[in-house]
Write an enzyme that holds these catalytic residues in place. Structure first.
Site, PDB file in Angstrom:
ATOM      1  N   ASN A 281       0.857  -1.191   0.000  1.00  0.00           N
ATOM      2  CA  ASN A 281       0.000   0.000   0.000  1.00  0.00           C
ATOM      3  C   ASN A 281       0.900   1.250   0.000  1.00  0.00           C
ATOM      4  O   ASN A 281       2.131   1.127   0.066  1.00  0.00           O
ATOM      5  CB  ASN A 281      -0.922  -0.041   1.219  1.00  0.00           C
ATOM      6  CG  ASN A 281      -0.165   0.212   2.500  1.00  0.00           C
ATOM      7  OD1 ASN A 281       1.019  -0.105   2.595  1.00  0.00           O
ATOM      8  ND2 ASN A 281      -0.815   0.791   3.464  1.00  0.00           N
ATOM      9  N   CYS A 283       1.957   3.633   2.052  1.00  0.00           N
ATOM     10  CA  CYS A 283       3.010   3.955   3.046  1.00  0.00           C
ATOM     11  C   CYS A 283       3.903   2.764   3.338  1.00  0.00           C
ATOM     12  O   CYS A 283       4.789   2.831   4.205  1.00  0.00           O
ATOM     13  CB  CYS A 283       2.358   4.524   4.288  1.00  0.00           C
ATOM     14  SG  CYS A 283       1.373   5.997   3.915  1.00  0.00           S
ATOM     15  N   GLU A 285       3.419  -0.282   4.624  1.00  0.00           N
ATOM     16  CA  GLU A 285       3.274  -1.203   5.761  1.00  0.00           C
ATOM     17  C   GLU A 285       2.440  -2.440   5.435  1.00  0.00           C
ATOM     18  O   GLU A 285       2.344  -3.346   6.246  1.00  0.00           O
ATOM     19  CB  GLU A 285       2.671  -0.467   6.968  1.00  0.00           C
ATOM     20  CG  GLU A 285       1.197  -0.090   6.866  1.00  0.00           C
ATOM     21  CD  GLU A 285       0.967   1.229   6.138  1.00  0.00           C
ATOM     22  OE1 GLU A 285       1.898   1.690   5.458  1.00  0.00           O
ATOM     23  OE2 GLU A 285      -0.143   1.782   6.243  1.00  0.00           O
TER      24      GLU A 285
HETATM   25  N1  UDP Z   1      -3.758   6.746   3.279  1.00  0.00           N
HETATM   26  C1  UDP Z   1      -4.135   7.423   2.123  1.00  0.00           C
HETATM   27  N2  UDP Z   1      -4.150   8.795   2.121  1.00  0.00           N
HETATM   28  C2  UDP Z   1      -3.793   9.531   3.200  1.00  0.00           C
HETATM   29  C3  UDP Z   1      -3.392   8.852   4.371  1.00  0.00           C
HETATM   30  C4  UDP Z   1      -3.395   7.463   4.374  1.00  0.00           C
HETATM   31  O1  UDP Z   1      -4.461   6.801   1.123  1.00  0.00           O
HETATM   32  O2  UDP Z   1      -3.833  10.781   3.144  1.00  0.00           O
HETATM   33  C5  UDP Z   1      -3.766   5.250   3.322  1.00  0.00           C
HETATM   34  C6  UDP Z   1      -2.466   4.626   2.873  1.00  0.00           C
HETATM   35  O3  UDP Z   1      -2.722   3.358   2.323  1.00  0.00           O
HETATM   36  C7  UDP Z   1      -1.712   4.462   4.168  1.00  0.00           C
HETATM   37  C8  UDP Z   1      -2.836   4.005   5.073  1.00  0.00           C
HETATM   38  O4  UDP Z   1      -3.946   4.799   4.635  1.00  0.00           O
HETATM   39  O5  UDP Z   1      -0.689   3.532   4.035  1.00  0.00           O
HETATM   40  C9  UDP Z   1      -2.617   4.188   6.543  1.00  0.00           C
HETATM   41  O6  UDP Z   1      -2.186   5.523   6.819  1.00  0.00           O
HETATM   42  P1  UDP Z   1      -2.356   6.155   8.255  1.00  0.00           P
HETATM   43  O7  UDP Z   1      -2.075   5.103   9.271  1.00  0.00           O
HETATM   44  O8  UDP Z   1      -1.544   7.404   8.306  1.00  0.00           O
HETATM   45  O9  UDP Z   1      -3.928   6.514   8.257  1.00  0.00           O
HETATM   46  P2  UDP Z   1      -4.914   7.061   9.393  1.00  0.00           P
HETATM   47  O10 UDP Z   1      -5.820   5.918   9.733  1.00  0.00           O
HETATM   48  O11 UDP Z   1      -4.134   7.576  10.552  1.00  0.00           O
HETATM   49  O12 UDP Z   1      -5.682   8.152   8.726  1.00  0.00           O
END
Ligand code: UDP
Length: 580
Positions: A281, A283, A285
């Site tokens: 994905n 980021c 992970e």
């Molecule tokens: N993601 C995305 N756009 C964003 C932030 C996150 O598409 O602006 C997706 C992406 O796949 C990333 C995953 O959400 O790897 C998890 O990101 P994060 O843990 O920062 O998300 P949160 O749940 O905190 O919004």
């Protein structure tokens, strides 16, 4: 009845002002005038009730409200939060709950534009997409039907980038993209340089997919073969060290490209008969199969430190509820296309991880850059994985194993039951850590006081509440101290702070790349999927420093590396201190 629900789900969410601002901006339901039509408490009720509904699929008489109450309590006490799309969309029309998707990109015009269309559908709902462009024939290769030549993977990536740019205006949040190209693709050098011009591919993170063969060739300073994916024939050779050095150089210049160890990821593929993992994905992970999606959730570790001790029993309770929650999410999710629905439900992957790691360490007075910290990282992650697996196995006894369980790697490892092909992932928690008011993911404190840019330029000032609490408790909190911290963003060299607390509140810039990498590796050891981590370098770090970190991450068993050298990109999200 509504009364019963309100009574059962009545505890006030423990949100700070930053959290409320973020929720109002993007997460809460809105009326026709664009004003929030629900409060944060309604959002948590909406999510808890919606996700609990899945229990009915397995037990007609299930007590939905009892499960909803468990989910609700975990969320409003900020012990556990699901990824943003679940908070935004559960119980609403979109009902798309996953953050992570990987889409295949076939070597045909139809295939490419099919993927563009699916990307648009996913981004609209707040999900992020990863793609491997490795199947595309190289640039200047023949196109049979037109007798023309192909424009190659890098050129097609700009189509995805433009689509993303357009969608993000209308969506809940900007969908991010990951683009991966195998290191043995003939266009690899173009790919490595693709973001050298920083105005290009701004909606993409890029990672080079490294193979074991390539890494051996780097270590032995040999040439390696480039393979045309269409013909499968050797299309040339490159000196591995030259390619490696270029990647390192460009990452040093601007952070891109990162690297992922594709062979290592596939060596740990829990369902090899379902296919090969080509991408992660955005980021990094979450490695996934083509058309797979995964929902994430994170435990806020700071909540489990009581009187300087970890409350393991309380942590276990949260892990158990979180696995139940995330397994339910798979069923409640409305997937953007049938292929994703099908593939996701075959392996039922979930990604339970954590945030507030730096908070936990500080509360325990353990410096991030220490063996004690990396040892605790292993213990905590092992605990989450083991307890998570126990719960997944227990769910499997009632709900059944994930459909591909028998063909997966688990039976040979002695597992009798498993509801989910993967349990653990360490996400960046970029936004949910703001909602929880905690440090993000497994990152160290970036600063002890800083401005944070939220979504579209809303700047918020934050002083680490953990620092304030401890300074107060230990009797060294003064207004002057807060001013000093606000100015530099750090606490080292402030005389009024006792030395052990100076060390416990070490910030990212005072932590060497060595320790950043060691920490990532410690968590990776017990993470089924992968670990999101940025290895921070000071501005004056050398290209050689980056090179050494890449080799270290390889040797320590990481699944990939993302680096960032301070000041190497404009529009940095976080800035230390308030001085400038
Ligand atoms: N993601 C995305 N756009 C964003 C932030 C996150 O598409 O602006 C997706 C992406 O796949 C990333 C995953 O959400 O790897 C998890 O990101 P994060 O843990 O920062 O998300 P949160 O749940 O905190 O919004």
């Amino acid at each position: 009845s509504v009364k019963d629900i309100e009574k059962a789900l009545s505890r006030e969410p423990e949100l700070n002002q930053n959290a409320i601002t973020v929720l109002e901006k993007r997460y809460l339901k809105r009326d026709n005038n664009g004003k929030p039509s629900e409060k944060p408490i309604d959002m948590f009720r909406r999510v808890a009730l919606n996700i609990a509904e899945a229990d009915k699929l397995y037990d007609k008489n299930a007590n939905i409200l009892a499960s909803a109450k468990e989910f609700y309590e975990q969320m409003v006490t900020l012990r556990f939060l699901p990824n943003s799309p679940t908070l935004m969309n559960a119980g609403r029309e979109l009902q798309q709950l996953a953050a992570c998707f990987v889409l295949p990109v076939e070597d045909s015009l139809e295939g490419i534009f099919e993927a563009v269309k699916n990307t648009a559908l996913i981004h609209k709902s707040g999900g992020g997409t990863g793609f491997s462009f490795s199947r595309l024939r190289p640039k200047d290769d023949v196109v049979k039907t037109t007798r023309g030549v192909s424009s190659g993977p890098v050129s097609f990536m700009t189509v995805f980038d433009a689509a993303t740019e357009t969608i993000k205006q209308g969506g809940t949040r900007r969908g991010a993209n990951m683009g991966i190209l195998r290191v043995d693709h003939p266009d690899i050098m173009d790919f490595i340089y693709a973001k050298e011009d920083k105005t290009k591919l701004t909606n993409f993170n890029l990672s080079v997919g490294l193979t074991e063969k390539f890494m051996q060739a780097v270590l032995e300073d040999k040439e390696y073969d480039l393979i045309n994916p269409k013909t499968k024939s050797v299309a040339g050779q490159l000196r591995a060290k030259d390619v490696f050095d270029k990647m390192v150089q460009l990452a040093w210049e601007g952070g891109d490209p990162g690297i992922v160890y594709l062979d290592r990821i596939n060596a740990e593929n829990p369902t090899p008969k379902e296919g090969e993992m080509e991408s992660t994905n955005p980021c990094g992970e979450q490695p996934l199969l083509p058309y797979e999606s995964c929902n994430l959730g994170s435990i806020n570790l700071g909540r489990f430190v009581k009187d300087g001790q970890i409350d393991w029993a309380d942590l276990e309770k949260t892990i158990t509820v979180a696995v139940h929650f995330l397994d339910n999410v798979i069923d409640m999710n409305k997937y953007p296309i049938p292929e994703i629905d099908r593939q996701t439900k075959r392996n039922r992957k979930i990604g339970l991880g954590l945030m507030g790691w730096a908070d936990m360490l500080a509360m325990l007075c353990i410096p991030y850059n220490s063996d004690e910290a990396t040892k605790l990282a292993e213990d905590v992650m092992q605990f989450i994985r083991d307890k998570g697996r126990e719960k997944s196995a227990a769910l499997a006894e009632i709900r059944g194993d994930f459909p591909t369980f028998k063909d997966s790697v688990y039976p040979a490892k002695g597992f009798k039951n498993m509801r989910n092909a993967t349990i653990t992932t360490v996400a960046p928690t970029g936004t949910i850590s703001i909602i929880a008011g905690c440090s993000s993911g497994i990152e160290p404190f970036f600063a002890i006081a800083f401005y944070r840019q939220v979504m579209d330029n809303n700047k918020l000032v934050e002083v680490s509440p953990v620092f304030k609490d401890i300074a107060k408790r230990e009797g060294f909190l003064t207004d002057e101290l807060l001013d000093q911290v606000a100015e530099t963003g750090a606490v080292h060299d402030i005389e009024s702070v006792p030395e052990k607390w100076q060390k416990a509140f070490v910030t990212a810039h005072d932590i060497t790349p060595f320790w950043h990498t060691k920490m990532q590796a410690a968590f990776q050891k017990f993470t089924d999927n992968a670990v999101s981590k940025t290895v921070n370098f000071p501005n004056e770090a050398t290209v050689e420093d980056v090179r050494r970190t890449y080799l270290l991450s390889y040797n320590l068993g990481c699944k990939g590396t993302t680096i960032y050298r301070d000041g190497s990109r404009t529009g940095q999200v976080l800035n230390v201190g308030t001085k400038d």
